[in-house]
Design an enzyme around this catalytic site. Structure first.
Site, PDB file in Angstrom:
ATOM      1  N   LYS A  96       0.885  -1.240  -0.135  1.00  0.00           N
ATOM      2  CA  LYS A  96      -0.018   0.081   0.166  1.00  0.00           C
ATOM      3  C   LYS A  96       1.021   1.269   0.123  1.00  0.00           C
ATOM      4  CE  LYS A  96      -3.234   2.831   2.871  1.00  0.00           C
ATOM      5  NZ  LYS A  96      -3.578   2.724   4.206  1.00  0.00           N
ATOM      6  N   GLY A 157      -7.846   8.666  10.599  1.00  0.00           N
ATOM      7  CA  GLY A 157      -8.205   8.549  11.978  1.00  0.00           C
ATOM      8  C   GLY A 157      -9.069   9.640  12.343  1.00  0.00           C
ATOM      9  N   GLY A 184     -10.685   7.531   7.549  1.00  0.00           N
ATOM     10  CA  GLY A 184     -11.545   8.432   7.773  1.00  0.00           C
ATOM     11  C   GLY A 184     -12.978   7.755   8.159  1.00  0.00           C
TER      12      GLY A 184
END
Length: 255
Positions: A96, A157, A184
């Site tokens: 990622k 977060g 989120g």
């Protein structure tokens, strides 16, 4: 079935492994979530220090595909170096890409993300870049050949949920690779909404690890992702200005 590169997964929930109260809670949350892909920050792992504790020792790795991320990178060069380190560990071939452009918002740097993605694709990585909800950027990443795009719902977060459903919908509409909503997500409702929009999956961490009961929240997220996907596949009714009776008057007996 979620297909990323050559791999297929039953679960559409990807789970982060950071910030849990302890390793036992983390293990239980991972197990009840049903997630098959687990992500972790390479910089926070002791992958080359076998005498140091890490979460990998606490899990049956035959059940999971590991997705290391390049968290902490601020340039393409740093992200590429971290990705190579992860691959050298022998644990994974997926990465990622996460290149942060702003310390306050933790939003990704689009230019450096594109650079890192291109280099890692050329080196044979299975690349999943974390990006903003920029529709054009998602298209460019897709055209480079990445194996999925991971637009954020809102800042990492933050728990704000999906602040721009229109852009996410446009990214999903144009996609030829899986779209995994990342960052989120704060509640099961957020996860379900992402799936109802047509996302192929949801990646989250803080929503579970920061919950009052991470294990229960992990189960809730599992069910939310499943419900959202089923709802998307079933097709919701259109919104209308006026009411429509569920029991029409036509054909009713006169009482």
């Amino acid at each position: 079935m979620l297909k990323i590169g050559p791999y297929e997964f039953q679960s559409r929930l990807l789970l982060g492994t950071g910030k849990y109260p302890d390793l036992e809670v983390q293990k239980q949350a991972v197990e009840v979530s049903g997630a098959e892909i687990l992500t972790f920050a390479v910089r926070r792992m002791n992958i080359f220090e076998p005498n140091q504790p890490n979460f990998l020792e606490n899990l049956d790795l035959t059940k999971y595909k590991l997705l290391p991320n390049t968290a902490g990178a601020k340039t393409a060069e740093e992200a590429v170096r971290i990705a190579r380190l992860a691959k050298a560990s022998g644990l994974c071939d997926m990465i990622k890409v996460e290149v942060i452009g702003c310390e306050k918002t933790l939003l990704p740097d689009p230019v450096e993300t594109l650079k890192a993605t291109e280099i890692l694709l050329e080196e044979g990585f299975i690349v999943l870049p974390y990006t903003s909800d920029d529709v054009v950027l998602a298209k460019r990443l897709q055209e480079l050949g990445c194996h999925a795009v991971m637009p954020g719902a809102s800042p990492i977060g933050s728990g704000q949920g999906i602040v721009n459903p229109l852009n996410l919908s446009l990214i999903i509409e144009q996609a030829t690779v899986p779209v995994i909503v990342d960052a989120g997500i704060g509640s099961p409702a957020d996860a379900a909404f992402a799936m109802e929009l047509g996302a192929d999956g949801v990646l989250l961490n803080t929503a579970v690890s920061g919950a009052a009961d991470p294990v229960k929240m992990a189960k809730a997220m599992k069910l939310a992702v499943e419900a959202g996907r089923l709802g998307y596949e079933a097709g919701r009714i259109p919104k209308k200005r006026y009411a429509t009776a569920s029991s029409p008057m036509e054909g009713m007996s006169v009482v």
